[in-house]
Design a protein around this motif. Sequence first.
Motif, PDB file in Angstrom:
ATOM      1  N   PHE A 159     -53.490   6.140  22.138  1.00 20.75           N
ATOM      2  CA  PHE A 159     -53.423   6.284  20.586  1.00 20.75           C
ATOM      3  C   PHE A 159     -54.802   6.298  19.926  1.00 20.75           C
ATOM      4  CE2 PHE A 159     -53.064   4.920  16.222  1.00 20.75           C
ATOM      5  CZ  PHE A 159     -52.081   5.711  15.775  1.00 20.75           C
ATOM      6  N   TYR A 160     -55.795   5.967  21.056  1.00 21.31           N
ATOM      7  CA  TYR A 160     -57.019   6.193  20.449  1.00 21.31           C
ATOM      8  C   TYR A 160     -57.491   7.772  20.318  1.00 21.31           C
ATOM      9  CZ  TYR A 160     -62.304   5.693  20.384  1.00 21.31           C
ATOM     10  OH  TYR A 160     -63.583   5.702  19.788  1.00 21.31           O
ATOM     11  N   ASP A 161     -57.005   8.347  21.421  1.00 23.70           N
ATOM     12  CA  ASP A 161     -57.369   9.857  21.395  1.00 23.70           C
ATOM     13  C   ASP A 161     -56.449  10.502  20.352  1.00 23.70           C
ATOM     14  OD1 ASP A 161     -58.765   9.795  23.766  1.00 23.70           O
ATOM     15  OD2 ASP A 161     -57.205   9.872  24.962  1.00 23.70           O
ATOM     16  N   GLU A 162     -55.153  10.087  19.859  1.00 24.22           N
ATOM     17  CA  GLU A 162     -54.487  10.618  18.911  1.00 24.22           C
ATOM     18  C   GLU A 162     -55.305  10.451  17.554  1.00 24.22           C
ATOM     19  OE1 GLU A 162     -50.528   9.455  18.700  1.00 24.22           O
ATOM     20  OE2 GLU A 162     -50.053   9.866  20.981  1.00 24.22           O
ATOM     21  N   LEU A 163     -55.646   9.298  17.461  1.00 23.61           N
ATOM     22  CA  LEU A 163     -56.501   8.811  16.252  1.00 23.61           C
ATOM     23  C   LEU A 163     -57.665   9.935  15.956  1.00 23.61           C
ATOM     24  CD1 LEU A 163     -56.992   4.820  15.961  1.00 23.61           C
ATOM     25  CD2 LEU A 163     -55.985   6.528  14.260  1.00 23.61           C
ATOM     26  N   GLN A 164     -58.521  10.254  16.967  1.00 23.29           N
ATOM     27  CA  GLN A 164     -59.596  11.046  16.904  1.00 23.29           C
ATOM     28  C   GLN A 164     -59.069  12.422  16.727  1.00 23.29           C
ATOM     29  OE1 GLN A 164     -63.316   9.871  19.339  1.00 23.29           O
ATOM     30  NE2 GLN A 164     -61.620   9.156  20.427  1.00 23.29           N
ATOM     31  N   GLN A 165     -58.190  12.991  17.644  1.00 24.51           N
ATOM     32  CA  GLN A 165     -57.753  14.468  17.640  1.00 24.51           C
ATOM     33  C   GLN A 165     -56.789  14.800  16.636  1.00 24.51           C
ATOM     34  OE1 GLN A 165     -56.774  14.910  21.709  1.00 24.51           O
ATOM     35  NE2 GLN A 165     -58.465  13.805  22.496  1.00 24.51           N
ATOM     36  N   GLN A 166     -55.668  14.237  16.428  1.00 25.97           N
ATOM     37  CA  GLN A 166     -54.559  14.562  15.540  1.00 25.97           C
ATOM     38  C   GLN A 166     -54.803  13.839  14.213  1.00 25.97           C
ATOM     39  OE1 GLN A 166     -50.599  14.496  17.152  1.00 25.97           O
ATOM     40  NE2 GLN A 166     -51.311  14.200  19.160  1.00 25.97           N
ATOM     41  N   PHE A 167     -55.313  12.657  14.230  1.00 23.36           N
ATOM     42  CA  PHE A 167     -55.396  12.061  12.834  1.00 23.36           C
ATOM     43  C   PHE A 167     -56.699  12.407  12.001  1.00 23.36           C
ATOM     44  CE2 PHE A 167     -51.882   9.876  14.522  1.00 23.36           C
ATOM     45  CZ  PHE A 167     -50.950   9.874  13.663  1.00 23.36           C
ATOM     46  N   LYS A 168     -57.757  12.967  13.079  1.00 21.46           N
ATOM     47  CA  LYS A 168     -59.066  12.979  12.744  1.00 21.46           C
ATOM     48  C   LYS A 168     -59.756  11.875  11.858  1.00 21.46           C
ATOM     49  CE  LYS A 168     -58.278  17.282  13.399  1.00 21.46           C
ATOM     50  NZ  LYS A 168     -58.589  17.906  14.704  1.00 21.46           N
ATOM     51  N   ALA A 169     -59.456  10.648  12.766  1.00 16.26           N
ATOM     52  CA  ALA A 169     -59.993   9.386  12.420  1.00 16.26           C
ATOM     53  C   ALA A 169     -60.772   8.721  13.572  1.00 16.26           C
ATOM     54  CB  ALA A 169     -59.106   8.408  11.983  1.00 16.26           C
ATOM     55  N   PRO A 170     -62.025   9.120  13.750  1.00 14.50           N
ATOM     56  CA  PRO A 170     -62.717   8.894  14.885  1.00 14.50           C
ATOM     57  C   PRO A 170     -63.501   7.461  14.643  1.00 14.50           C
ATOM     58  CG  PRO A 170     -64.135  10.452  13.867  1.00 14.50           C
ATOM     59  CD  PRO A 170     -62.759  10.095  13.031  1.00 14.50           C
ATOM     60  N   GLY A 171     -63.982   6.832  15.827  1.00 14.71           N
ATOM     61  CA  GLY A 171     -64.603   5.685  15.727  1.00 14.71           C
ATOM     62  C   GLY A 171     -63.933   4.555  16.327  1.00 14.71           C
ATOM     63  N   ASP A 172     -64.717   3.310  16.854  1.00 11.67           N
ATOM     64  CA  ASP A 172     -64.106   2.262  17.242  1.00 11.67           C
ATOM     65  C   ASP A 172     -63.410   1.375  16.386  1.00 11.67           C
ATOM     66  OD1 ASP A 172     -66.504   1.096  15.995  1.00 11.67           O
ATOM     67  OD2 ASP A 172     -67.167   0.425  17.957  1.00 11.67           O
ATOM     68  N   PHE A 173     -64.153   1.442  14.974  1.00 15.67           N
ATOM     69  CA  PHE A 173     -63.543   0.384  13.981  1.00 15.67           C
ATOM     70  C   PHE A 173     -62.130   1.034  13.362  1.00 15.67           C
ATOM     71  CE2 PHE A 173     -63.705  -2.430  10.037  1.00 15.67           C
ATOM     72  CZ  PHE A 173     -63.838  -3.651  10.615  1.00 15.67           C
ATOM     73  N   ALA A 174     -61.865   2.196  13.567  1.00 16.29           N
ATOM     74  CA  ALA A 174     -60.622   2.956  13.112  1.00 16.29           C
ATOM     75  C   ALA A 174     -59.684   2.322  14.098  1.00 16.29           C
ATOM     76  CB  ALA A 174     -60.751   4.317  13.428  1.00 16.29           C
ATOM     77  N   MET A 175     -59.956   1.977  15.457  1.00 15.82           N
ATOM     78  CA  MET A 175     -59.004   1.494  16.271  1.00 15.82           C
ATOM     79  C   MET A 175     -58.850  -0.010  15.993  1.00 15.82           C
ATOM     80  SD  MET A 175     -57.115   2.299  18.779  1.00 15.82           S
ATOM     81  CE  MET A 175     -56.357   1.851  20.449  1.00 15.82           C
ATOM     82  N   ALA A 176     -60.008  -0.471  15.383  1.00 16.97           N
ATOM     83  CA  ALA A 176     -59.931  -1.940  15.260  1.00 16.97           C
ATOM     84  C   ALA A 176     -58.977  -2.262  13.898  1.00 16.97           C
ATOM     85  CB  ALA A 176     -61.179  -2.733  14.964  1.00 16.97           C
ATOM     86  N   TYR A 177     -59.122  -1.361  12.926  1.00 17.10           N
ATOM     87  CA  TYR A 177     -57.998  -1.358  11.785  1.00 17.10           C
ATOM     88  C   TYR A 177     -56.736  -1.316  12.130  1.00 17.10           C
ATOM     89  CZ  TYR A 177     -55.071   1.098   8.563  1.00 17.10           C
ATOM     90  OH  TYR A 177     -53.848   1.356   7.534  1.00 17.10           O
ATOM     91  N   VAL A 178     -56.149  -0.406  13.232  1.00 15.36           N
ATOM     92  CA  VAL A 178     -54.980  -0.322  13.828  1.00 15.36           C
ATOM     93  C   VAL A 178     -54.591  -1.719  14.217  1.00 15.36           C
ATOM     94  CG1 VAL A 178     -53.633   0.677  15.676  1.00 15.36           C
ATOM     95  CG2 VAL A 178     -55.339   2.233  14.328  1.00 15.36           C
ATOM     96  N   ILE A 179     -55.520  -2.305  14.981  1.00 12.88           N
ATOM     97  CA  ILE A 179     -54.906  -3.825  15.675  1.00 12.88           C
ATOM     98  C   ILE A 179     -54.719  -4.637  14.461  1.00 12.88           C
ATOM     99  CG2 ILE A 179     -55.578  -5.482  17.123  1.00 12.88           C
ATOM    100  CD1 ILE A 179     -57.430  -3.216  18.580  1.00 12.88           C
ATOM    101  N   ALA A 180     -55.711  -4.617  13.667  1.00 15.87           N
ATOM    102  CA  ALA A 180     -55.587  -5.584  12.510  1.00 15.87           C
ATOM    103  C   ALA A 180     -54.685  -5.571  11.537  1.00 15.87           C
ATOM    104  CB  ALA A 180     -57.175  -5.656  11.622  1.00 15.87           C
ATOM    105  N   HIS A 181     -54.188  -4.295  11.571  1.00 15.22           N
ATOM    106  CA  HIS A 181     -52.896  -3.905  10.733  1.00 15.22           C
ATOM    107  C   HIS A 181     -51.556  -4.680  11.392  1.00 15.22           C
ATOM    108  CE1 HIS A 181     -49.877  -1.463   8.274  1.00 15.22           C
ATOM    109  NE2 HIS A 181     -49.291  -1.518   9.260  1.00 15.22           N
ATOM    110  N   GLU A 182     -51.563  -4.333  12.742  1.00 20.09           N
ATOM    111  CA  GLU A 182     -50.358  -5.134  13.190  1.00 20.09           C
ATOM    112  C   GLU A 182     -50.524  -6.375  13.430  1.00 20.09           C
ATOM    113  OE1 GLU A 182     -48.013  -3.073  13.849  1.00 20.09           O
ATOM    114  OE2 GLU A 182     -48.959  -1.101  13.849  1.00 20.09           O
ATOM    115  N   VAL A 183     -51.755  -7.007  13.463  1.00 25.94           N
ATOM    116  CA  VAL A 183     -51.840  -8.581  13.382  1.00 25.94           C
ATOM    117  C   VAL A 183     -51.425  -8.855  12.184  1.00 25.94           C
ATOM    118  CG1 VAL A 183     -53.551 -10.321  13.401  1.00 25.94           C
ATOM    119  CG2 VAL A 183     -53.386  -8.794  15.198  1.00 25.94           C
ATOM    120  N   GLY A 184     -51.669  -8.036  11.081  1.00 23.52           N
ATOM    121  CA  GLY A 184     -51.196  -8.170   9.548  1.00 23.52           C
ATOM    122  C   GLY A 184     -49.512  -8.872   9.581  1.00 23.52           C
TER     123      GLY A 184
END
Length: 288
Positions: free
Chosen positions: A145-170
């Motif tokens: 999904f990290y690749d999808e964030l960068q390539q399809q969603f145009k949301a690169p960066g490690d903190f973009a992935m951190a947001y994903v995890i934090a949302h699910e923890v939410g």
Amino acid sequence: MKWQGRRGSSNVEDRRGRGGGGGGGGKLIGGGISGIVIIVIVTLLSGGNIGDIMGNLTSTGSGTNSSAPYEQSAQEKELSEFVSVVLADTEDVWSDIFKKQGMTYQDPTLVLYSGSVNSACGTASSAVGPFYCPGDAKLYIDLSFYDELQQQFKAPGDFAMAYVIAHEVGHHVQTLLGASEQLNSERQRLSETEFNKVQVRFELQADYYAGVWAHHVQGQNLLEEGDLEEALTAASAVGDDTIQKRAQGYVVPDSFTHGTSEQRKRWFYKGFNSGTIAGGDTFKAAEL
């Protein structure tokens, strides 16, 4: 985000390479996007006493069932270490917040999988995206999904992935506080259109909680320049309106289940500015 050399969580379960089915509870995304087909089915959780909107997507293949250890790439190894550190940070932050509220935080488990996975919520392939299952208190993520964030969603960066995890923890926080059960009771009495509106509020609250976590990470001087923008870009990229426009060229507001790009950014940023649970009652908010 400054993460190298820091504590990783012991609550990570690695199922990569095992294959199998699985299912999704609270998800980061809804609707559809080119290259990804997401079928949203409203169901009760197993046991029927706690609920969420289930995103069940059955893989067309049987998955890989190998007894051999999963051979991860160098990028996957780094990502698995990163998500473990992020999960550890969420454990520290939410344990402290709950303690100050006179409560005890129960750590969730993060399951790494590849292709497809089994969970207490049903069946899902990696196309469903990261999800949380209240039935077993586990977060599920395929690191691709990290690749999808960068390539399809145009949301690169490690903190973009951190947001994903934090949302699910939410979503896990919502389960501990009773919001998931509240959502399930609403599901049983509302029409699909009206329930979608409630679910939007549910998802925006998870975004708010992700922002609360980011607030405390910033307080520990762990954020780097551009991290906040990466998270906001990711929140915007997974808005219902943005996804629907990309997938079909138009939006259907009545079908929104996660909120618009602007709403998702706004509630993440509210949580980031607040740093407390108190400001995140999206269910009573007059405006989203």
